[in-house]
Design a protein around this motif. Structure first.
Motif, PDB file in Angstrom:
ATOM      1  N   THR A  22     -15.063  -6.322  -7.361  1.00 11.76           N
ATOM      2  CA  THR A  22     -16.060  -7.329  -7.719  1.00 11.76           C
ATOM      3  C   THR A  22     -17.076  -6.763  -8.701  1.00 11.76           C
ATOM      4  O   THR A  22     -17.485  -7.436  -9.649  1.00 11.76           O
ATOM      5  N   MET A  23     -17.474  -5.523  -8.488  1.00 12.12           N
ATOM      6  CA  MET A  23     -18.431  -4.890  -9.400  1.00 12.12           C
ATOM      7  C   MET A  23     -17.880  -4.836 -10.821  1.00 12.12           C
ATOM      8  O   MET A  23     -18.634  -4.990 -11.801  1.00 12.12           O
ATOM      9  N   PHE A  24     -16.553  -4.650 -10.953  1.00 10.14           N
ATOM     10  CA  PHE A  24     -15.933  -4.603 -12.278  1.00 10.14           C
ATOM     11  C   PHE A  24     -15.428  -5.973 -12.732  1.00 10.14           C
ATOM     12  O   PHE A  24     -14.741  -6.079 -13.742  1.00 10.14           O
ATOM     13  N   GLY A  25     -15.756  -7.024 -11.993  1.00 10.16           N
ATOM     14  CA  GLY A  25     -15.450  -8.385 -12.425  1.00 10.16           C
ATOM     15  C   GLY A  25     -13.991  -8.767 -12.346  1.00 10.16           C
ATOM     16  O   GLY A  25     -13.526  -9.583 -13.152  1.00 10.16           O
ATOM     17  N   LYS A  26     -13.234  -8.235 -11.360  1.00 11.30           N
ATOM     18  CA  LYS A  26     -11.813  -8.517 -11.253  1.00 11.30           C
ATOM     19  C   LYS A  26     -11.506  -9.374 -10.027  1.00 11.30           C
ATOM     20  O   LYS A  26     -12.099  -9.188  -8.971  1.00 11.30           O
ATOM     21  N   ARG A  27     -10.537 -10.283 -10.179  1.00 12.77           N
ATOM     22  CA  ARG A  27     -10.153 -11.161  -9.080  1.00 12.77           C
ATOM     23  C   ARG A  27      -8.982 -10.557  -8.315  1.00 12.77           C
ATOM     24  O   ARG A  27      -8.436  -9.519  -8.678  1.00 12.77           O
ATOM     25  N   THR A  28      -8.600 -11.214  -7.231  1.00 11.69           N
ATOM     26  CA  THR A  28      -7.509 -10.724  -6.406  1.00 11.69           C
ATOM     27  C   THR A  28      -6.654 -11.887  -5.911  1.00 11.69           C
ATOM     28  O   THR A  28      -7.133 -13.016  -5.793  1.00 11.69           O
ATOM     29  N   TRP A  29      -5.389 -11.587  -5.649  1.00  7.02           N
ATOM     30  CA  TRP A  29      -4.484 -12.519  -4.965  1.00  7.02           C
ATOM     31  C   TRP A  29      -4.106 -11.966  -3.590  1.00  7.02           C
ATOM     32  O   TRP A  29      -3.030 -12.191  -3.095  1.00  7.02           O
ATOM     33  N   GLY A  30      -5.036 -11.235  -3.000  1.00  2.00           N
ATOM     34  CA  GLY A  30      -4.779 -10.629  -1.707  1.00  2.00           C
ATOM     35  C   GLY A  30      -4.338  -9.185  -1.862  1.00  2.00           C
ATOM     36  O   GLY A  30      -4.311  -8.633  -2.963  1.00  2.00           O
ATOM     37  N   PRO A  31      -3.989  -8.529  -0.759  1.00  2.00           N
ATOM     38  CA  PRO A  31      -3.556  -7.128  -0.842  1.00  2.00           C
ATOM     39  C   PRO A  31      -2.303  -6.988  -1.683  1.00  2.00           C
ATOM     40  O   PRO A  31      -1.375  -7.787  -1.574  1.00  2.00           O
ATOM     41  N   LEU A  32      -2.256  -5.978  -2.523  1.00  2.57           N
ATOM     42  CA  LEU A  32      -1.108  -5.775  -3.392  1.00  2.57           C
ATOM     43  C   LEU A  32       0.090  -5.236  -2.621  1.00  2.57           C
ATOM     44  O   LEU A  32       1.249  -5.542  -2.937  1.00  2.57           O
ATOM     45  N   ILE A  33      -0.165  -4.427  -1.585  1.00  6.01           N
ATOM     46  CA  ILE A  33       0.899  -3.818  -0.789  1.00  6.01           C
ATOM     47  C   ILE A  33       0.861  -4.395   0.624  1.00  6.01           C
ATOM     48  O   ILE A  33      -0.195  -4.397   1.275  1.00  6.01           O
ATOM     49  N   ILE A  34       1.988  -4.887   1.088  1.00  4.03           N
ATOM     50  CA  ILE A  34       2.102  -5.511   2.407  1.00  4.03           C
ATOM     51  C   ILE A  34       2.804  -4.552   3.372  1.00  4.03           C
ATOM     52  O   ILE A  34       3.869  -4.022   3.060  1.00  4.03           O
ATOM     53  N   ARG A  35       2.208  -4.359   4.549  1.00  2.00           N
ATOM     54  CA  ARG A  35       2.870  -3.631   5.624  1.00  2.00           C
ATOM     55  C   ARG A  35       3.543  -4.673   6.522  1.00  2.00           C
ATOM     56  O   ARG A  35       2.879  -5.374   7.266  1.00  2.00           O
ATOM     57  N   HIS A  36       4.863  -4.786   6.414  1.00  4.24           N
ATOM     58  CA  HIS A  36       5.565  -5.831   7.154  1.00  4.24           C
ATOM     59  C   HIS A  36       6.061  -5.358   8.515  1.00  4.24           C
ATOM     60  O   HIS A  36       6.484  -6.166   9.352  1.00  4.24           O
TER      61      HIS A  36
END
Length: 297
Positions: free
Chosen positions: A153-167
């Motif tokens: 957030t400090m660098f102004g970037k969005r997210t689509w959730g965690p990039l790596i999933i532990r299934h």
């Protein structure tokens, strides 16, 4: 530059200019967005203490740079043989925060991380920020998610959730006498988040983790991201144990890294010949010494 604010306009000003945001919680005029981000401060008289935590001439205990992967680790977190009480208390609090979600000095550790990131130009053109998951499947309540969200957030970037999933649940490596450089258990239990499919090609990615020891988590994450077309991976650890950091040669053979991995080839590992900075731990401790001396005198 630091923004001390209480409104959503203050939040947007900090994000748009990549500034550290201090949330003025003594103000009653807070907006919805700023309530979720920024380093909370309850008393304006603590501003001089905050300024003292932003000195980052020696932020990184370990740094390794290559064409595809860079690795950074903040202060050496080892306490074996440590005789200084303040150092031991500080590093114990750091471990309690990262491993057991203790709130003791959490904001101080967050300030140290954010100011270290801002002092390093490598982070200014990152596309996505994420973290390496804990051993439990689908666990988004871990502490590293909080630190990562504050950084992106400090660098102004969005997210689509965690990039790596532990299934699937993985072994807790530091509690077992297993081979700490064997990637099998990690590769069998993680995959990339499908929400990022077609979004990673030629991107620069940050993966954050609590501690760096042998570097297995970063090696596994980097192998998946390379296969997905990522151009550059930056790995960031809050603390580091030992000087045994390894580089991992793993080839992903599955057709789709956004599903559980079924085929891969592990070709071995070798030491990462990075730079160690013994002054980083001293600088980290000195940041907090006055605070801890008052607390434990």
């Amino acid at each position: 530059m630091v923004v001390i604010g209480a409104s959503d306009n203050d939040f947007r000003m900090a994000v748009n200019n990549k500034c550290l945001l201090i949330r003025a919680d003594w103000s009653s005029a807070k907006g919805n967005a700023i309530n979720q981000y920024g380093v909370p401060l309850h008393n304006p008289q603590l501003i001089p203490r905050v300024v003292g935590l932003l000195a980052d001439e020696q932020p990184w205990n370990f740094k390794f740079e290559s064409e595809f992967i860079n690795v950074y680790a903040l202060a050496n977190a080892g306490t074996y043989g440590e005789s200084d009480l303040i150092t031991k208390k500080l590093l114990d609090d750091l471990r309690s925060c990262l491993k057991y979600k203790s709130k003791s000095n959490r904001n101080g550790f967050l300030l140290h991380l954010l100011s270290s990131l801002l002092a390093t130009k490598d982070f200014y053109d990152v596309d996505y920020w994420s973290y390496y998951p804990s051993s439990e499947p689908f666990d988004e309540g871990e502490e590293m998610k909080y630190f990562t969200d504050q950084a992106r957030t400090m660098f102004g970037k969005r997210t689509w959730g965690p990039l790596i999933i532990r299934h699937k649940r993985a072994r807790v490596r530091h509690q077992e006498n297993s081979n700490r450089t064997d990637p099998k258990d990690q590769l069998d239990t993680i995959h990339l988040n499908r929400e990022y499919k077609n979004k990673l090609n030629n991107k620069k990615i940050v993966i954050m983790d609590d501690y760096l020891n042998y570097g297995l988590s970063f090696g596994v994450a980097a192998s998946l991201l390379r296969y997905a077309g990522v151009k550059k991976v930056i790995c960031v650890a809050m603390g580091q144990f030992s000087h045994n950091v390894q580089g991992f040669d793993i080839e992903i053979l599955s057709k789709d890294p956004f599903k559980p991995i079924s085929k891969y080839q592990y070709k071995g590992c070798s030491p990462l010949m990075g730079q160690y900075n013994n002054l980083a731990k001293l600088a980290f401790v000195e940041k907090f010494r006055n605070i801890y001396e008052q607390r434990y005198k």
